[in-house]
Design an enzyme around this catalytic site. Structure first.
Site, PDB file in Angstrom:
ATOM      1  N   HIS A 223       1.268  -1.425  -0.012  1.00 51.89           N
ATOM      2  CA  HIS A 223      -0.219   0.633   0.478  1.00 51.89           C
ATOM      3  C   HIS A 223       1.061   0.967   0.092  1.00 51.89           C
ATOM      4  O   HIS A 223       0.289   2.220  -0.078  1.00 51.89           O
ATOM      5  CB  HIS A 223      -0.692  -0.118   1.178  1.00 51.89           C
ATOM      6  CG  HIS A 223      -2.226   1.274   0.792  1.00 51.89           C
ATOM      7  ND1 HIS A 223      -2.280   1.642   2.543  1.00 51.89           N
ATOM      8  CD2 HIS A 223      -3.194   1.354   0.241  1.00 51.89           C
ATOM      9  CE1 HIS A 223      -3.471   2.780   2.407  1.00 51.89           C
ATOM     10  NE2 HIS A 223      -3.885   1.717   1.117  1.00 51.89           N
ATOM     11  N   LYS A 225       2.892   4.592  -1.060  1.00 51.62           N
ATOM     12  CA  LYS A 225       3.106   5.246  -1.996  1.00 51.62           C
ATOM     13  C   LYS A 225       4.527   5.806  -1.957  1.00 51.62           C
ATOM     14  O   LYS A 225       4.644   7.068  -1.258  1.00 51.62           O
ATOM     15  CB  LYS A 225       2.177   6.346  -2.230  1.00 51.62           C
ATOM     16  CG  LYS A 225       1.472   5.832  -2.679  1.00 51.62           C
ATOM     17  CD  LYS A 225       0.445   5.447  -1.068  1.00 51.62           C
ATOM     18  CE  LYS A 225      -1.253   4.763  -1.182  1.00 51.62           C
ATOM     19  NZ  LYS A 225      -2.067   4.647  -0.459  1.00 51.62           N
ATOM     20  N   ASP A 230      17.018  10.868  -6.692  1.00 53.05           N
ATOM     21  CA  ASP A 230      18.695  10.953  -6.678  1.00 53.05           C
ATOM     22  C   ASP A 230      19.002  11.271  -5.136  1.00 53.05           C
ATOM     23  O   ASP A 230      20.067  11.462  -5.534  1.00 53.05           O
ATOM     24  CB  ASP A 230      18.727  12.386  -7.219  1.00 53.05           C
ATOM     25  CG  ASP A 230      18.636  13.027  -8.801  1.00 53.05           C
ATOM     26  OD1 ASP A 230      18.544  11.932  -9.359  1.00 53.05           O
ATOM     27  OD2 ASP A 230      18.683  13.888  -9.291  1.00 53.05           O
ATOM     28  N   HIS A 398      -9.529  10.893   2.205  1.00 49.63           N
ATOM     29  CA  HIS A 398      -8.249   9.565   1.882  1.00 49.63           C
ATOM     30  C   HIS A 398      -7.146  10.180   2.707  1.00 49.63           C
ATOM     31  O   HIS A 398      -6.707   9.015   2.405  1.00 49.63           O
ATOM     32  CB  HIS A 398      -7.897   9.291   0.536  1.00 49.63           C
ATOM     33  CG  HIS A 398      -7.339   8.609  -0.315  1.00 49.63           C
ATOM     34  ND1 HIS A 398      -6.462   8.235  -0.540  1.00 49.63           N
ATOM     35  CD2 HIS A 398      -8.082   6.812   0.249  1.00 49.63           C
ATOM     36  CE1 HIS A 398      -5.910   6.906  -0.665  1.00 49.63           C
ATOM     37  NE2 HIS A 398      -6.915   6.777  -0.215  1.00 49.63           N
ATOM     38  N   LYS A 400      -4.280  10.447   5.622  1.00 53.93           N
ATOM     39  CA  LYS A 400      -3.738   9.752   6.378  1.00 53.93           C
ATOM     40  C   LYS A 400      -2.594  10.444   7.298  1.00 53.93           C
ATOM     41  O   LYS A 400      -1.878  10.260   6.995  1.00 53.93           O
ATOM     42  CB  LYS A 400      -2.903   7.865   5.855  1.00 53.93           C
ATOM     43  CG  LYS A 400      -4.178   7.493   5.469  1.00 53.93           C
ATOM     44  CD  LYS A 400      -3.740   6.940   3.650  1.00 53.93           C
ATOM     45  CE  LYS A 400      -3.797   6.362   3.383  1.00 53.93           C
ATOM     46  NZ  LYS A 400      -5.921   5.884   2.749  1.00 53.93           N
ATOM     47  N   ASP A 405      -0.115  16.741  20.006  1.00 60.36           N
ATOM     48  CA  ASP A 405       0.762  17.972  20.810  1.00 60.36           C
ATOM     49  C   ASP A 405       1.000  19.585  19.622  1.00 60.36           C
ATOM     50  O   ASP A 405       0.481  19.479  18.352  1.00 60.36           O
ATOM     51  CB  ASP A 405       1.932  17.559  21.628  1.00 60.36           C
ATOM     52  CG  ASP A 405       1.266  16.631  22.888  1.00 60.36           C
ATOM     53  OD1 ASP A 405      -0.035  16.454  23.117  1.00 60.36           O
ATOM     54  OD2 ASP A 405       2.268  15.829  23.065  1.00 60.36           O
TER      55      ASP A 405
END
Length: 480
Positions: A223, A225, A230, A398, A400, A405
């Site tokens: 999952h 991404k 470089d 969508h 995440k 704090d």
């Protein structure tokens, strides 16, 4: 009784007997390998009461441990570790221990088996247009190599734009590597991949069914991404490659997501995660650039934490529980799928009860009906403990992300559900910087303003059939 009917009956009895026997054997495997007690109970009951259906389902979807994957950061008796350990030692001079939050960071480092490093610059990328403008610009500016990894890649306008950018760099003589998940990108056609390969792009699927014990599994997904150029610039977050992630799909509507761009030594930790995944897919060990290059005029600490079903521990779940437990003033969470396990659920309640401002942001209507119903079973006790639940109204949420704090922020791929905690290969970048936390807080505030806050009466007033469906989905949560 006619002979043919008698033969069919004997055959049916034999099939049922074999199914029951396989159900018993599979139950033992579930007992010893399923990571949660409710999940083990659910599988054992189904395997012994309805083995004809449950046995094939278990061997396709039921396993929670991924066999054969080599984690170079943790397993010091393998070739990958020996090669990468020397390279990653170059990052050691940039190792930092921020204060406050030192003990929290040390625990995260133990989970990640990677250090928190300074010398970085970060950029918060909100939604698809900003994210892919940044990624494509970074790819076009690359001088040596490009690493690209996504869970979902579509052969649509955005997918073709990314494809052309990679082809252009390969034709310029750069090393270009493209890794995709075979299940998440099952609709990606061979022509798209062939065009990349013909141009010189190294194309591989993650191949989650490879290896003894994984052959029949469809439950493990990569999952992650990740984009790296470089060894200096990296991108990580919630966005996949497809027009819907730019809000171009009328059925889905506006798409709300978050990504992170980093520059500096922390990019090499993100690169290491890609190298481990590439090694699983191909058996090859990529070397690349491992010389840290600090960002000019910035010194932001970042810790990258890959997690997955090959880990010795339930890394993602422990990461989230530890983060929640460390919060003293504020804990804001965004997740499209909210089906927390018992440990995370208890940690959220305790945080609210000790006076932490706990807010959870989820979609009004997620794209998975089971998680939609299951969330209502979790919501009531959280509301009673003082947790605020906000449902995003303007499209599909969508992102995440987490904000703890005044200093700690997380952007990555982990959802608050069993799949991300135990079954998926995921990655999260933790940024310890007050200025970046202020940007995250402003982003959350805008999202809260576009959301509605749930109440206890809303849950209690649901019709009986809705409550039954919610409880049924709750019981199946360990399998979601």
């Amino acid at each position: 009784m006619p002979p043919r009917r008698s033969t069919r009956r004997r055959l049916l009895v034999m099939v049922l007997f074999l199914a029951q026997l396989l159900g018993i054997v599979s139950s033992l495997d579930a007992l010893m390998s399923t990571r949660t007690a409710p999940g083990a109970v659910a599988w054992i009951v189904s395997l012994n009461t309805l083995p004809v259906v449950a046995v094939p389902a278990y061997w396709v979807f039921g396993r929670s441990k991924f066999q054969g994957y080599v984690i170079g950061r943790r397993e010091d008796d393998n070739q990958l570790y020996r090669v990468l350990d020397d390279k990653m030692s170059l990052v050691t001079p940039f190792h930092v221990q921020p204060s406050p939050g030192g003990s929290q960071v040390r625990t995260m480092e133990q989970l990640a088996k990677m250090p928190m490093v300074g010398g970085n610059e970060v950029e918060l990328l909100i939604d698809g247009d900003a994210t892919f403008a940044s990624i494509l610009e970074g790819i076009r500016a690359a001088e040596r190599y490009v690493l690209v990894q996504f869970y979902i890649v579509r052969d649509d306008e955005l997918g073709r734009t990314l494809q052309q950018a990679l082809i252009d760099k390969a034709r310029q003589g750069l090393e270009v590597y493209f890794l995709y998940d075979e299940i998440g990108s099952y609709r990606l056609n061979g022509g798209y991949l062939a065009e990349l390969s013909t141009a010189g792009v190294q194309v591989r699927r993650f191949h989650s069914t490879r290896g003894t014990g994984n052959r029949f599994q469809l439950n493990f997904r990569n999952h992650r991404k990740i984009v790296v150029t470089d060894g200096r610039f990296g991108w990580v977050g919630g966005l996949n490659v497809g027009d819907e992630y730019l809000g171009r799909d009328a059925r889905v509507g506006a798409w709300r997501d978050t990504h992170l761009k980093m520059e500096g030594p922390a990019t090499l930790c993100l690169q290491l995660s890609f190298v481990e995944d590439w090694h699983w897919a191909t058996g090859e060990i990529l070397t690349f650039n491992w010389q840290p290059v600090p960002a000019a005029g910035a010194d932001i600490p970042i810790l990258t934490l890959p997690s997955g079903p090959a880990d010795r521990f339930e890394t993602a779940s422990l990461m989230v529980q530890h983060a929640i437990g460390s919060a003293r003033e504020r804990l804001w969470v965004s997740s499209p799928y909210f089906v927390p396990d018992e440990g995370v659920l208890a940690a959220l309640k305790l945080a609210a009860l000790r006076g932490v401002d706990v807010r959870v942001l989820i979609p009004e209507r997620p794209d998975n009906i089971l998680t939609y119903f299951a969330a209502y079973a979790f919501v009531a006790p959280l509301l009673e403990a003082g947790v605020q639940i906000h449902r995003y109204q303007e499209g599909f949420l969508h992102a995440k992300t987490m904000l703890i704090d005044r200093q700690a922020s997380a952007v990555g791929t982990v959802n608050f559900d069993n799949r991300s905690f135990r079954l998926n290969f995921e990655v999260t970048s933790w940024v310890m910087d007050e200025g970046f936390a202020d940007q995250m807080a402003a982003m959350f505030e805008r999202d809260f303003a576009r959301s509605r806050r749930m109440t206890g009466d809303e849950v209690a007033d649901k019709p009986w059939w809705f409550r039954v469906a919610s409880r049924a989905a709750y019981l199946g949560a360990p399998l979601l």
